[in-house]
Design an enzyme around this catalytic site. Structure first.
Site, PDB file in Angstrom:
ATOM      1  N   SER A 131     -29.148  35.595  38.163  1.00  0.00           N
ATOM      2  CA  SER A 131     -27.729  35.384  38.430  1.00  0.00           C
ATOM      3  C   SER A 131     -27.539  34.527  39.690  1.00  0.00           C
ATOM      4  CB  SER A 131     -27.033  36.744  38.530  1.00  0.00           C
ATOM      5  OG  SER A 131     -25.648  36.625  38.382  1.00  0.00           O
ATOM      6  N   ASP A 151     -24.519  36.390  27.175  1.00  0.00           N
ATOM      7  CA  ASP A 151     -24.363  36.761  28.588  1.00  0.00           C
ATOM      8  C   ASP A 151     -22.936  36.447  29.020  1.00  0.00           C
ATOM      9  OD1 ASP A 151     -24.350  36.880  31.395  1.00  0.00           O
ATOM     10  OD2 ASP A 151     -26.439  36.220  31.536  1.00  0.00           O
ATOM     11  N   HIS A 198     -26.609  40.565  30.410  1.00  0.00           N
ATOM     12  CA  HIS A 198     -26.686  39.661  31.555  1.00  0.00           C
ATOM     13  C   HIS A 198     -28.114  39.670  32.073  1.00  0.00           C
ATOM     14  CE1 HIS A 198     -25.767  37.479  35.121  1.00  0.00           C
ATOM     15  NE2 HIS A 198     -25.824  38.509  35.937  1.00  0.00           N
TER      16      HIS A 198
END
Length: 480
Positions: A199, A423, A450
């Site tokens: 991320s 995601d 995710h």
């Protein structure tokens, strides 16, 4: 910066030469979650000393918290793998402490998680709202007026400056985190960095690849945050990602006694109707209350992985019966609130880092223009009214230290980008774009979550592990 030792170390040689002192992790705990995790077997902790300000390295130092899980097969160890779980503001220390000891990468690498400067066990850390202030904020109605939102944002920024100090707030951005990572690389005894970023951790990785391309051995970037993202387009893409995830959840829920109905086309409307009364009357949950914003946050948290869909289903069933326990627990999970009422401060760090990473918007004309464009991109009327309020970054007491730009990574070896089709937080196309920008190999995972690497998905774990251990990438972009 060209990645050479001279360019990297000018004026900060002593930090690159430091020797880490590893020991027990319990003294590094900052909240209930880390206290439990840091008592686990087989982990070691240390502090990395770095300059508060790399441009003025003699005016003061700060420390970065580190947690290491030594390789299971020390005789065959490749080296150290540095990990960041995202956020911004996420703790790499708690992430690594929570990893399964038998994960495939952990056999051949010492896995090292770090708390970025200002975060978690790093000292000093960003602190803005107290636990009581954060609880109170969650109960206030959101988005009723731009003026109300701006006043709350000003209050937040004032508390950040008062409780964190301007020196820290000026130097908490990704630019300086990346410099810390290069110091960490040297302190770990690694000539080149092996890195895993999830991320927001992909932004750290991307900027490291730009600042120190020749210092990279291997890099897995999973759940891409685009370095050169158009903020409005990125917001729209993420909103669409969560909407699509909710549609998939609604389809799954429709096969059960679903509180939001059997028709996925009306599921979101029914959910909005269910939580609308919470605006005026938050639902009592023991000595606390479930607010409208908490209910929204709970469902957002559940969209991060289909493993939480069952929990969201239970929460909606409870809400239909005027109970809010499960939804409040999901909201707490997202916001970093432990059962004892303490917060991890991830929300404080999230804002602080973003405010020095990007140019702020300080005029309402731009806000209104962005709002209209967002409406056009989303094709609906769900953009809240407080989108025309100046955000906390407009009042931030420190200048931004980065600008969005296409990454220039000349000299970077080919790296691996992982992107998941379902995601919501870092939508699939962001990974496609980042892989193209870096000249990286792209691994696509067809799933609803995710990030995917080291989540027990054999195909993804196999590709990523082969690359990290042996530097073997698939010959072409591939799909799991």
């Amino acid at each position: 910066m060209d990645g050479s030792p001279v360019a990297a170390r000018k004026g900060v040689e002593r930090f690159y030469a430091q020797v880490l002192s590893w020991g027990a992790c319990q003294p590094y705990a900052t909240d209930a979650k880390s206290k439990g995790l840091f008592e686990r077997e087989g982990i070691q902790c240390a502090r990395l000393q770095v300059p508060l300000d790399y441009e003025k390295p003699d005016i003061g130092t700060i420390t970065v918290g580190l947690l290491r899980r030594p390789a299971a097969e020390q005789q065959r160890k490749v080296g150290s793998l540095v990990v960041n779980p995202g956020g911004p503001g996420g703790s790499g220390m708690t992430h690594v402490a929570n990893m399964q000891p038998d994960n495939p990468v952990g056999k051949r690498f010492d896995i090292v998680g770090f708390d970025p400067r200002g975060v978690g066990a790093s000292q000093p850390r960003v602190q803005c709202l107290t636990d009581a202030e954060r609880d109170a904020q969650r109960l206030r109605p959101k988005g009723e007026s731009a003026n109300q939102t701006e006043q709350e944002n000003k209050f937040f920024v004032e508390r950040c400056a008062e409780r964190s100090g301007l020196d820290l707030l000026r130097n908490v951005g990704t630019r300086d985190v990346v410099r810390d990572v290069d110091v960490l690389r040297a302190a770990l005894g690694e000539k080149k960095l092996s890195y895993l970023g999830y991320s927001y951790g992909t932004r750290i990785g991307t900027l490291y690849a730009e600042m120190f391309p020749r210092n990279v051995r291997a890099m897995v970037l999973d759940g891409a945050v685009e370095a050169n993202a158009d903020k409005v387009a990125a917001s729209a893409r993420q909103a669409q990602g969560f909407e699509e995830s909710f549609q998939r959840f609604a389809g799954w829920c429709a096969q059960r006694d679903c509180p939001i109905g059997k028709d996925t086309n009306t599921a979101e409307q029914k959910f909005r109707q269910m939580i609308e009364p919470l605006k005026k009357a938050p639902l009592p949950v023991g000595d606390r209350k479930l607010s409208h914003s908490d209910a929204n946050t709970a469902i957002i948290q559940a969209m991060y992985t289909d493993r939480l869909w069952e929990t969201a289903f239970k929460g909606l069933q409870e809400l239909r019966q005027n109970r809010g326990t499960t939804l409040l627990q999901l909201a707490d999970q997202y916001l970093g609130r432990a059962q004892d009422g303490t917060y991890s401060r991830i929300q404080d760090a999230f804002v602080a880092i973003r405010c020095v990473d990007e140019p702020p918007i300080k005029d309402r004309a731009t806000l209104e223009s962005n709002r209209r464009r967002l409406l056009e991109l989303l094709g609906n009327d769900t953009v809240p009214t407080d989108e025309t309020a100046l955000g906390p970054c407009a009042f931030w007491p420190a200048p931004h230290t980065s600008e969005p730009h296409p990454p220039n990574v000349r000299g970077l070896p080919q790296v691996l980008v992982v992107s998941t089709t379902g995601d919501p937080a870092t939508p699939y196309q962001s990974g496609v774009d980042l892989a193209q920008a870096l000249g990286a190999r792209l691994l696509t995972y067809n799933g609803n979550q995710h990030t995917a690497f080291l989540a027990g998905i054999g195909c993804v774990d196999g590709v990523g592990t082969n690359y990290l251990v042996d530097l073997r990438l698939p010959e072409t972009d591939s799909v799991c």
